[in-house]
Scaffold this motif. Structure first.
Motif, PDB file in Angstrom:
ATOM      1  N   TYR A   1       0.824  -1.205   0.000  1.00  0.00           N
ATOM      2  CA  TYR A   1       0.000   0.000   0.000  1.00  0.00           C
ATOM      3  C   TYR A   1       0.860   1.258   0.000  1.00  0.00           C
ATOM      4  O   TYR A   1       0.541   2.240  -0.670  1.00  0.00           O
ATOM      5  CB  TYR A   1      -0.956   0.010   1.193  1.00  0.00           C
ATOM      6  CG  TYR A   1      -2.020  -1.069   1.118  1.00  0.00           C
ATOM      7  CD1 TYR A   1      -2.738  -1.274  -0.053  1.00  0.00           C
ATOM      8  CD2 TYR A   1      -2.316  -1.858   2.235  1.00  0.00           C
ATOM      9  CE1 TYR A   1      -3.713  -2.250  -0.111  1.00  0.00           C
ATOM     10  CE2 TYR A   1      -3.289  -2.841   2.179  1.00  0.00           C
ATOM     11  CZ  TYR A   1      -3.991  -3.036   0.997  1.00  0.00           C
ATOM     12  OH  TYR A   1      -4.950  -4.007   0.924  1.00  0.00           O
ATOM     13  N   GLY A   2       1.942   1.224   0.711  1.00  0.00           N
ATOM     14  CA  GLY A   2       2.851   2.378   0.734  1.00  0.00           C
ATOM     15  C   GLY A   2       3.454   2.618  -0.627  1.00  0.00           C
ATOM     16  O   GLY A   2       3.591   3.775  -1.081  1.00  0.00           O
ATOM     17  N   ALA A   3       3.841   1.550  -1.301  1.00  0.00           N
ATOM     18  CA  ALA A   3       4.425   1.699  -2.643  1.00  0.00           C
ATOM     19  C   ALA A   3       3.385   2.233  -3.627  1.00  0.00           C
ATOM     20  O   ALA A   3       3.689   3.070  -4.468  1.00  0.00           O
ATOM     21  CB  ALA A   3       4.979   0.360  -3.114  1.00  0.00           C
ATOM     22  N   LEU A   4       2.151   1.736  -3.511  1.00  0.00           N
ATOM     23  CA  LEU A   4       1.085   2.217  -4.413  1.00  0.00           C
ATOM     24  C   LEU A   4       0.767   3.693  -4.157  1.00  0.00           C
ATOM     25  O   LEU A   4       0.523   4.466  -5.092  1.00  0.00           O
ATOM     26  CB  LEU A   4      -0.168   1.368  -4.236  1.00  0.00           C
ATOM     27  CG  LEU A   4      -0.099  -0.040  -4.814  1.00  0.00           C
ATOM     28  CD1 LEU A   4      -1.374  -0.821  -4.468  1.00  0.00           C
ATOM     29  CD2 LEU A   4       0.083  -0.015  -6.320  1.00  0.00           C
ATOM     30  N   ASP A   5       0.779   4.085  -2.885  1.00  0.00           N
ATOM     31  CA  ASP A   5       0.551   5.515  -2.564  1.00  0.00           C
ATOM     32  C   ASP A   5       1.648   6.382  -3.147  1.00  0.00           C
ATOM     33  O   ASP A   5       1.394   7.483  -3.638  1.00  0.00           O
ATOM     34  CB  ASP A   5       0.470   5.716  -1.050  1.00  0.00           C
ATOM     35  CG  ASP A   5      -0.848   5.262  -0.473  1.00  0.00           C
ATOM     36  OD1 ASP A   5      -1.807   5.104  -1.243  1.00  0.00           O
ATOM     37  OD2 ASP A   5      -0.881   5.012   0.767  1.00  0.00           O
ATOM     38  N   THR A   6       2.875   5.936  -3.107  1.00  0.00           N
ATOM     39  CA  THR A   6       3.994   6.692  -3.625  1.00  0.00           C
ATOM     40  C   THR A   6       3.861   6.842  -5.146  1.00  0.00           C
ATOM     41  O   THR A   6       4.082   7.913  -5.691  1.00  0.00           O
ATOM     42  CB  THR A   6       5.331   6.012  -3.283  1.00  0.00           C
ATOM     43  OG1 THR A   6       5.397   5.835  -1.873  1.00  0.00           O
ATOM     44  CG2 THR A   6       6.522   6.845  -3.739  1.00  0.00           C
ATOM     45  N   VAL A   7       3.492   5.785  -5.807  1.00  0.00           N
ATOM     46  CA  VAL A   7       3.352   5.836  -7.274  1.00  0.00           C
ATOM     47  C   VAL A   7       2.171   6.738  -7.651  1.00  0.00           C
ATOM     48  O   VAL A   7       2.244   7.503  -8.598  1.00  0.00           O
ATOM     49  CB  VAL A   7       3.139   4.397  -7.829  1.00  0.00           C
ATOM     50  CG1 VAL A   7       2.761   4.422  -9.280  1.00  0.00           C
ATOM     51  CG2 VAL A   7       4.395   3.572  -7.619  1.00  0.00           C
ATOM     52  N   ALA A   8       1.126   6.661  -6.872  1.00  0.00           N
ATOM     53  CA  ALA A   8      -0.054   7.469  -7.183  1.00  0.00           C
ATOM     54  C   ALA A   8       0.275   8.933  -6.953  1.00  0.00           C
ATOM     55  O   ALA A   8      -0.063   9.797  -7.682  1.00  0.00           O
ATOM     56  CB  ALA A   8      -1.201   7.062  -6.309  1.00  0.00           C
TER      57      ALA A   8
END
Length: 176
Positions: A169-176
């Protein structure tokens, strides 16, 4: 004390049946000690196998005792035969074999050594049981350690599973 002499002129044993000391040539003494120690040493692996088998099958103490009495009898016979053959060779070397009362001599040899034979067999069997107990405890400790390792690996896997969604989830938030 002094030995008492019978009316026939033959020396009798001192009081309490204690025999007077006797001297043996070193070769005969070594042969006697070899027979005394190495015959039981050669038979010890068989006794250890019997102990292992009785322990593995979970035999009741009465059944184990019967097996050990039989094995003790066999052990005493083998030990007696070795001693009797050795004494027979001594008598033959001394030229006394023809004059020896073999049956009473055999009985004397067997009875003189039976207490030592019983103690030796018992000691070997007890050592076998002690070594068997030690091995079983060691095997149990290894099994416990293996189970503890599996438990720790399972806990680590569970923690890794719990941590990965947060990382994802942290990685997806960063990409978003």
């Amino acid at each position: 004390g002094e030995s008492v002499t019978r009316a026939t002129g033959e020396a009798e044993l001192p009081p309490l049946g204690i025999r007077p000391p006797m001297s043996l040539p070193i070769g005969r003494l070594l042969a006697l000690n070899f027979t005394l120690w190495w015959i039981p040493a050669a038979l010890a692996p068989s006794i250890f196998r019997l102990v292992e088998w009785l322990s593995r099958t979970g035999a009741a103490w009465t059944r184990s005792a019967l097996y050990h009495v039989g094995a003790l009898f066999g052990f005493s016979i083998i030990h007696f035969i070795a001693f009797f053959l050795l004494y027979g060779s001594f008598w033959w070397l001394d030229g006394r074999l023809q004059k020896m009362p073999l049956l009473s001599s055999a009985q004397t040899i067997y009875l003189d050594n039976i207490n030592w034979t019983i103690a030796t067999y018992s000691s070997i069997a007890i050592l076998g049981y002690a070594l068997n107990l030690r091995r079983r405890n060691h095997d149990r400790a290894l099994q416990v350690a293996k189970l503890e390792t599996e438990l720790v690996e399972a806990r680590l896997g569970a923690l890794a599973g719990e941590l990965q969604p947060e990382f994802l989830y942290g990685a997806l938030d960063t990409v978003a």
